[in-house]
Design an enzyme around this catalytic site. Sequence first.
Site, PDB file in Angstrom:
ATOM      1  N   TYR A 155      -0.117  25.867  24.857  1.00 18.15           N
ATOM      2  CA  TYR A 155      -0.744  24.766  25.610  1.00 18.15           C
ATOM      3  C   TYR A 155      -2.164  24.538  25.092  1.00 18.15           C
ATOM      4  CZ  TYR A 155      -2.542  22.208  29.730  1.00 18.15           C
ATOM      5  OH  TYR A 155      -3.108  21.267  30.577  1.00 18.15           O
ATOM      6  N   VAL A 188      -6.078  21.119  39.111  1.00 14.70           N
ATOM      7  CA  VAL A 188      -5.605  20.238  40.179  1.00 14.70           C
ATOM      8  C   VAL A 188      -4.302  20.760  40.786  1.00 14.70           C
ATOM      9  CG1 VAL A 188      -4.887  17.866  40.699  1.00 14.70           C
ATOM     10  CG2 VAL A 188      -6.646  18.281  38.965  1.00 14.70           C
ATOM     11  N   THR A 190      -1.024  20.454  41.518  1.00 18.48           N
ATOM     12  CA  THR A 190       0.203  19.721  41.175  1.00 18.48           C
ATOM     13  C   THR A 190       1.254  20.777  40.873  1.00 18.48           C
ATOM     14  OG1 THR A 190      -0.322  19.786  38.833  1.00 18.48           O
ATOM     15  CG2 THR A 190      -1.104  17.852  40.050  1.00 18.48           C
TER      16      THR A 190
HETATM   17  P1  NAP Z   1       2.898  17.895  36.365  1.00 15.85           P
HETATM   18  O1  NAP Z   1       2.838  17.703  37.826  1.00 15.85           O
HETATM   19  O2  NAP Z   1       3.659  19.041  35.790  1.00 15.85           O
HETATM   20  O3  NAP Z   1       3.415  16.525  35.711  1.00 15.85           O
HETATM   21  C1  NAP Z   1       3.673  16.446  34.345  1.00 15.85           C
HETATM   22  C2  NAP Z   1       4.303  15.097  34.067  1.00 15.85           C
HETATM   23  O4  NAP Z   1       4.569  15.026  32.647  1.00 15.85           O
HETATM   24  C3  NAP Z   1       5.655  14.903  34.782  1.00 15.85           C
HETATM   25  O5  NAP Z   1       5.780  13.567  35.183  1.00 15.85           O
HETATM   26  C4  NAP Z   1       6.664  15.238  33.680  1.00 15.85           C
HETATM   27  O6  NAP Z   1       7.918  14.624  33.850  1.00 15.85           O
HETATM   28  C5  NAP Z   1       5.917  14.613  32.505  1.00 15.85           C
HETATM   29  N1  NAP Z   1       6.486  14.989  31.218  1.00 15.85           N
HETATM   30  C6  NAP Z   1       6.674  16.228  30.704  1.00 15.85           C
HETATM   31  N2  NAP Z   1       7.270  16.132  29.494  1.00 15.85           N
HETATM   32  C7  NAP Z   1       7.461  14.802  29.258  1.00 15.85           C
HETATM   33  C8  NAP Z   1       8.031  14.063  28.204  1.00 15.85           C
HETATM   34  N3  NAP Z   1       8.569  14.653  27.135  1.00 15.85           N
HETATM   35  N4  NAP Z   1       8.029  12.714  28.291  1.00 15.85           N
HETATM   36  C9  NAP Z   1       7.509  12.085  29.355  1.00 15.85           C
HETATM   37  N5  NAP Z   1       6.993  12.727  30.409  1.00 15.85           N
HETATM   38  C10 NAP Z   1       6.963  14.077  30.349  1.00 15.85           C
HETATM   39  O7  NAP Z   1       1.452  18.025  35.733  1.00 15.85           O
HETATM   40  P2  NAP Z   1       0.017  17.436  36.147  1.00 15.85           P
HETATM   41  O8  NAP Z   1      -0.758  18.552  36.708  1.00 15.85           O
HETATM   42  O9  NAP Z   1       0.172  16.161  36.896  1.00 15.85           O
HETATM   43  O10 NAP Z   1      -0.560  17.181  34.676  1.00 15.85           O
HETATM   44  C11 NAP Z   1      -0.790  15.890  34.129  1.00 15.85           C
HETATM   45  C12 NAP Z   1      -1.659  16.064  32.897  1.00 15.85           C
HETATM   46  O11 NAP Z   1      -2.904  16.690  33.276  1.00 15.85           O
HETATM   47  C13 NAP Z   1      -1.045  16.963  31.829  1.00 15.85           C
HETATM   48  O12 NAP Z   1      -1.300  16.436  30.545  1.00 15.85           O
HETATM   49  C14 NAP Z   1      -1.787  18.274  32.005  1.00 15.85           C
HETATM   50  O13 NAP Z   1      -1.820  19.054  30.820  1.00 15.85           O
HETATM   51  C15 NAP Z   1      -3.153  17.794  32.420  1.00 15.85           C
HETATM   52  N6  NAP Z   1      -3.932  18.815  33.133  1.00 15.85           N
HETATM   53  C16 NAP Z   1      -3.522  19.270  34.354  1.00 15.85           C
HETATM   54  C17 NAP Z   1      -4.277  20.244  35.003  1.00 15.85           C
HETATM   55  C18 NAP Z   1      -3.892  20.770  36.353  1.00 15.85           C
HETATM   56  O14 NAP Z   1      -4.592  21.686  36.851  1.00 15.85           O
HETATM   57  N7  NAP Z   1      -2.874  20.261  37.014  1.00 15.85           N
HETATM   58  C19 NAP Z   1      -5.437  20.764  34.393  1.00 15.85           C
HETATM   59  C20 NAP Z   1      -5.820  20.282  33.145  1.00 15.85           C
HETATM   60  C21 NAP Z   1      -5.049  19.291  32.540  1.00 15.85           C
HETATM   61  P3  NAP Z   1       9.162  15.379  34.577  1.00 15.85           P
HETATM   62  O15 NAP Z   1       8.975  15.167  36.063  1.00 15.85           O
HETATM   63  O16 NAP Z   1      10.347  14.671  34.028  1.00 15.85           O
HETATM   64  O17 NAP Z   1       9.079  16.827  34.193  1.00 15.85           O
END
Ligand code: NAP
Length: 232
Positions: A155, A188, A190
């Site tokens: 990651y 966050v 999620t």
């Molecule tokens: P999440 O709840 O796990 O959501 C991830 C999303 O990405 C889901 O809609 C998932 O779809 C989608 N996804 C995964 N593989 C995909 C693909 N091949 N094509 C299209 N969609 C795909 O994560 P989140 O926390 O909202 O994260 C969103 C972004 O923020 C990510 O880039 C993550 O790295 C970044 N981020 C998050 C945090 C945190 O603390 N949450 C911190 C730093 C950065 P499915 O439902 O189909 O799996």
Amino acid sequence: MAEPRVALVSGANRGIGLEVARLLTGQGMAVVLGARDARAGNEAAARIRRRRVNVRSYELDVTDPTSIEAASGRLEEEFGRLDVLVNNAGVYLEGDATTMDRGTADLSWRTNALGAWELAVATIPLMRRHGWGRIVNVSSEAGSLASMNSFMAAYNVSKAALNAVTRVLAADLRGSGILVNSVCPGWVATEMGGRGAPRSLEKGAASVLWAVDLPDDGPTGGFFRDGRPLKW
Ligand code: NAP
């Protein structure tokens, strides 16, 4: 009346992507939710649809070039433009650096970095048309080389690569009216961040929105959280 701006958010069926999409509809934009599962995308769009809100969902798997091509083709057909691309889709896969397996590294790179890059390449022509655009790569401080550690190594490496994608796109697009930045939403709550995460969806999404709302003389090729620069 001027046509509304059009935004595409990848991985928008849940989490930060869905909240960003919801906030963008509040700005009067036409918003397309990209979701690799069409049903989940349609259900998510229905959750944020209100009167006078233009929101729809496209099937979009960012690891699949055919899917990227189909989504950019639909944007062309249905809107003839794109103004905002939020590269939000991401996976967070287990494994430290010395136990890395090829499948984990490959999927992390293709989802978190290459997919964002390819989606940008496919949609930039729709921004160039009217000389304005915002590309926001949703990265993470875990991808910062300055503080890199081995926890979730694939990651971290993929987010460092995404930051490099931000740099090269911004260099190519300088002076085009299209600003490209990486943002970290913070930790966050999620599915990815887990229940114990200290930040709300609203706060995380606001960190992303900041880079959409930049003025025309705003920064490009940067890495930010809450509008403040992060170390590469
Ligand atoms: P999440 O709840 O796990 O959501 C991830 C999303 O990405 C889901 O809609 C998932 O779809 C989608 N996804 C995964 N593989 C995909 C693909 N091949 N094509 C299209 N969609 C795909 O994560 P989140 O926390 O909202 O994260 C969103 C972004 O923020 C990510 O880039 C993550 O790295 C970044 N981020 C998050 C945090 C945190 O603390 N949450 C911190 C730093 C950065 P499915 O439902 O189909 O799996």
